[in-house]
Scaffold this active site. Sequence first.
Site, mmCIF file in Angstrom:
data_model
loop_
_atom_site.group_PDB
_atom_site.id
_atom_site.type_symbol
_atom_site.label_atom_id
_atom_site.label_comp_id
_atom_site.label_asym_id
_atom_site.label_seq_id
_atom_site.Cartn_x
_atom_site.Cartn_y
_atom_site.Cartn_z
ATOM 1 C CB SER A 67 -11.973 92.986 0.978
ATOM 2 O OG SER A 67 -12.091 91.965 0.005
ATOM 3 C CB THR A 69 -7.015 97.040 -3.320
ATOM 4 O OG1 THR A 69 -8.367 97.511 -3.260
ATOM 5 C CG2 THR A 69 -6.859 96.146 -4.543
ATOM 6 C CB SER A 70 -8.711 98.179 1.842
ATOM 7 O OG SER A 70 -8.694 99.181 2.846
ATOM 8 C CB CYS A 105 -3.503 88.997 3.951
ATOM 9 S SG CYS A 105 -3.724 89.054 2.144
ATOM 10 C CG ASN A 107 -4.053 86.223 -2.238
ATOM 11 O OD1 ASN A 107 -3.554 85.570 -3.136
ATOM 12 N ND2 ASN A 107 -5.335 86.152 -1.940
ATOM 13 C CE LYS A 276 -11.269 86.438 5.140
ATOM 14 N NZ LYS A 276 -11.491 87.897 5.108
ATOM 15 C CG HIS A 312 -11.651 87.310 -2.794
ATOM 16 N ND1 HIS A 312 -10.802 86.917 -3.798
ATOM 17 C CD2 HIS A 312 -10.916 88.103 -1.977
ATOM 18 C CE1 HIS A 312 -9.604 87.436 -3.593
ATOM 19 N NE2 HIS A 312 -9.644 88.159 -2.493
ATOM 20 C CG MET A 316 -10.009 86.019 0.734
ATOM 21 S SD MET A 316 -11.561 85.296 0.120
ATOM 22 C CE MET A 316 -12.246 84.652 1.632
ATOM 23 N N GLY A 317 -5.906 83.837 0.085
ATOM 24 C CA GLY A 317 -4.903 82.803 0.317
ATOM 25 C C GLY A 317 -5.175 82.010 1.580
#
Length: 394
Positions: A67, A69-70, A105, A107, A276, A312, A316-317
Site C-alpha cells: 500500500s 508504494t501503489s 496520503c 506521506n 484507517k 503498515h 501513514m502521514g
Amino acid sequence: MNHDLAQIKVAATYMRGGTSKGIFFKLEDLPAAAQVAGAARDQLLLRVMGSPDPYAKQIDGMGGASSSTSKTVILSPSQRPDHDVDYLFGQVAIDRAFVDWSGNCGNLTAAVGAFAIQQGLLAAEKIPSNGRCEVRIWQQNIQKTIIAHIPMRDGRVQELGDFELDGVTFPAAEVEIEFIDPADTGALGLFPTGQVSEILDVPDLGQFQVSMINAGIATVFLNAEDLGYNGTELQDEINNDAAALARFEKIRAYAALKMGLIQDVAEAEQRQHTPKIAFVAPAKSYQASSAKQIAAEQIDIVVRALSMGKLHHAMMGTAAVAIAAAAAVPNTLVNLAAGGGAITTLRFGHPSGILQVGAETSQQADGQWKIDKVVMSRSARILMEGWVHIPPIA
C-alpha cells in the site's frame, strides 16, 4: 487486442515522500480522457502501477506490491484563491481494478511542494533562492489546506540533508508540513458520533472500546489489550495471520458504518483507503523492524495502524495527523494511553521507530474541540523522472 499498437508514454516523476513512494503527474501531461475524473483516468493509473495483479506483485508496472508504494498523485495550478497547487491523491489497489479517491496520503504530501516547484507550478516570485519556500496546497480529496515548507538552496529544491526519518534508510532534507484545520468540518465533524470514546458492537466478534475521529483521515482507534496485543507488534505478526486481518477488516467495516462513511457494511470493500484502523497502548520498550531498540522512556505511546488491509511498516502521514488530533483531546483512547491531560506534542512508537507530531487545539463555545493545525516533519526526493510507458487504454 491489436498487438500492433505502440505503447503510449506519459510524463511522470517517481518520488519518495515520507515513508511512501508514488508516481507524480501534472494534470496537463495526462492524456485528454484522463484529465477528468472517471473510468479513463482510473484505467490509466491502474495500468501504470501494474494492477489488477492476481499475483499481488505488480511486476508489469511501477507499483511496489504494498500500500505504501501503489500510490499516484496528480497536481495542477490551484483553482482556489490563496493556494498554489491542487493536489489529488489516488490509492491504487494491487489485486483489484480499483482506485480509491476517498482520502489523502500524508506521506506523499511531503513531496508535493518539491514537485510543484520543480515542475514550474509556482510563480517564480514566490520561490526564494535560499531559505524555505512556502507552498500552499489544496488537498482535493479531503478539501483541506496543507502548507509545506520546502528548503531551498541556490534557487533549487534542497533534497539532501541530515534529517532522519524512521522507516526511511537514508537521511534527507527536512520538510515541515502543517495540516490546517485537518478535522472534517462537514456533516461528520471531528467525532462523527459525537463521542470521544464509546462501545462499538461488531457481530460475531463482540464489543470494543473505540475512539473514532475524522482528522487527517477518518480513523478508528482501539486498545491493543482488547485485541489480545501488546502494541509492539511488527508486520509479520499481523500480516501473516489471515484470521487477524479478517477481524480487523470486519471491525473497520462496522466502524465505517457507525461513522456514517458508508450506508451498508458491504460498501467497505470498495472503500479500503478509509477509514484507517489502529491500536494503541501505553509506552513500552520494543525492537523496531530495523533492529533498532526503542526505549519506553523515548516515547509517550505505541501505535500500530493498518492500511489497505495490512499492518503498515511505519505510519501513514494522515494517520499521524489523526493520532496527534486524538491525543490532544482529553479522554480519547489515544489521549488516555499517552497518560491523559493536555497533550500538545506526542512522540509515538511505530513498527519502524519513532515519530513526533504536534497539535494546536481550541475549545469552542459549545464545548466542542477544534483542531487548529497538526505539524510534523517528513522528507522527500526525486527517484526518477521521465515517462511511464503503458499499452493504449481502450
